[in-house]
Write an enzyme that holds these catalytic residues in place. Structure first.
Site, PDB file in Angstrom:
ATOM      1  N   GLY A 116       0.824  -1.206   0.000  1.00  0.00           N
ATOM      2  CA  GLY A 116       0.000   0.000   0.000  1.00  0.00           C
ATOM      3  C   GLY A 116       0.850   1.243   0.000  1.00  0.00           C
ATOM      4  CB  THR A 144       0.626   4.108  -4.723  1.00  0.00           C
ATOM      5  OG1 THR A 144      -0.677   3.900  -4.163  1.00  0.00           O
ATOM      6  CG2 THR A 144       1.108   2.816  -5.377  1.00  0.00           C
ATOM      7  N   GLY A 196       0.204   8.311   0.848  1.00  0.00           N
ATOM      8  CA  GLY A 196       0.146   8.436   2.296  1.00  0.00           C
ATOM      9  C   GLY A 196       1.345   7.903   3.052  1.00  0.00           C
ATOM     10  CB  ILE A 197       1.517   6.112   6.320  1.00  0.00           C
ATOM     11  CG1 ILE A 197       0.874   7.193   7.193  1.00  0.00           C
ATOM     12  CG2 ILE A 197       2.592   5.368   7.122  1.00  0.00           C
ATOM     13  CD1 ILE A 197       0.109   6.646   8.393  1.00  0.00           C
ATOM     14  CE1 TYR A 226      -7.882   1.530  10.076  1.00  0.00           C
ATOM     15  CE2 TYR A 226      -8.185   2.694  12.160  1.00  0.00           C
ATOM     16  CZ  TYR A 226      -7.412   2.392  11.052  1.00  0.00           C
ATOM     17  OH  TYR A 226      -6.165   2.948  10.921  1.00  0.00           O
TER      18      TYR A 226
END
Length: 257
Positions: A14, A16, A18-19, A147
């Site tokens: 993941g 690409t 943000g963090i 979440y």
């Protein structure tokens, strides 16, 4: 400080935006070779730092494709299980499918990739696995319980895996990150701002008068601030940190430990 990871091969899921992207960029700046992963070819091409693999980690097939693709590039020394998504939804409205999809991506992606790459780290007697969890792991918001569940599960998985590294130079840790300003957060606020009768800027600030009131930082963290701590955990310098759930949460969790 030389983190001692020049030439190490890292896979950041993941990564690409943000963090995840900040972690990938930070590792590259420290001399690591990095495999970037995302679901869309275009976004991977735009973010790629060294190597890129396009796959949807929501599925076992996607995880297998990423693991096999990474191994073709070279033995993976560093795995950062960052991919995931969040959603705000009242408990009564969270369907079985919502729970399962949250678990599939946020938890099982990391489980599957670690299962594939962890044995190699142990056999080579060096490796770093980091799960990107959340302050929600410690203070679950009732409006995003699925979440929070997934983030708490990541902490448990990381701690359990660390037990399997006893006597080796492999470490497994999780990071409880602060509320962080990213493209995903901004997009989410853009969707709900009209209903709330506020601008995105107002909602960005108002968060710290509500759910974020206990934050000592009193602002959204920047992805690069999180990435700096993750890069350290991935480094040779963090050799004695193992099985930890490190809080990089801006003091939002009122706890001594």
């Amino acid at each position: 400080m030389d983190l001692g990871i020049k030439g190490r091969l890292a896979l950041v899921t993941g990564s690409t935006l943000g963090i995840g992207r900040a972690i990938a960029e930070t590792l590259v700046s420290e001399g690591a070779r990095v495999i970037v992963n995302g679901r869309r070819q275009k976004s991977v091409e735009e973010a790629v730092a060294a190597h890129g693999i396009v796959a949807d980690l929501m599925t076992a097939q996607g995880a297998r494709a990423v693991a096999e693709g990474a191994e073709k590039i070279g033995p993976v020394d560093i795995l950062v299980n960052n991919v995931g998504f969040f959603e705000v939804k009242p408990f009564a409205d969270i369907s079985d499918r919502d729970w399962l999809e949250m678990f599939e991506l946020n938890v099982m992606s990391g489980v599957r990739l670690t299962r594939a790459l962890f044995p190699g780290m142990l056999s080579r007697n060096w490796g770093r696995v980091v799960f990107i969890a959340s302050e929600q792991s410690a203070k679950p918001n009732p409006d995003m319980l699925h979440y929070a569940m997934s983030k708490t599960a990541q902490v448990a998985v990381a701690r359990g895996l660390a037990e399997l590294t006893k006597g080796t130079r492999v470490t497994v840790n999780s990071v409880l990150v602060a509320p962080t300003w990213s493209e995903g957060v901004e997009t989410f606020l853009e969707k709900i701002a009209p209903t709330a009768g506020k601008t995105v800027a107002e909602m960005r600030t108002d968060y710290f008068n509500g759910p974020g009131a206990s934050s000592l930082l009193q602002r959204w963290a920047e992805p690069g601030e999180i990435a700096a701590q993750v890069a350290f955990l991935c480094s040779e310098r963090a050799s004695v940190i193992n099985g930890a759930a490190q809080r990089v949460d801006g003091g939002i969790v009122r706890s001594l430990f």
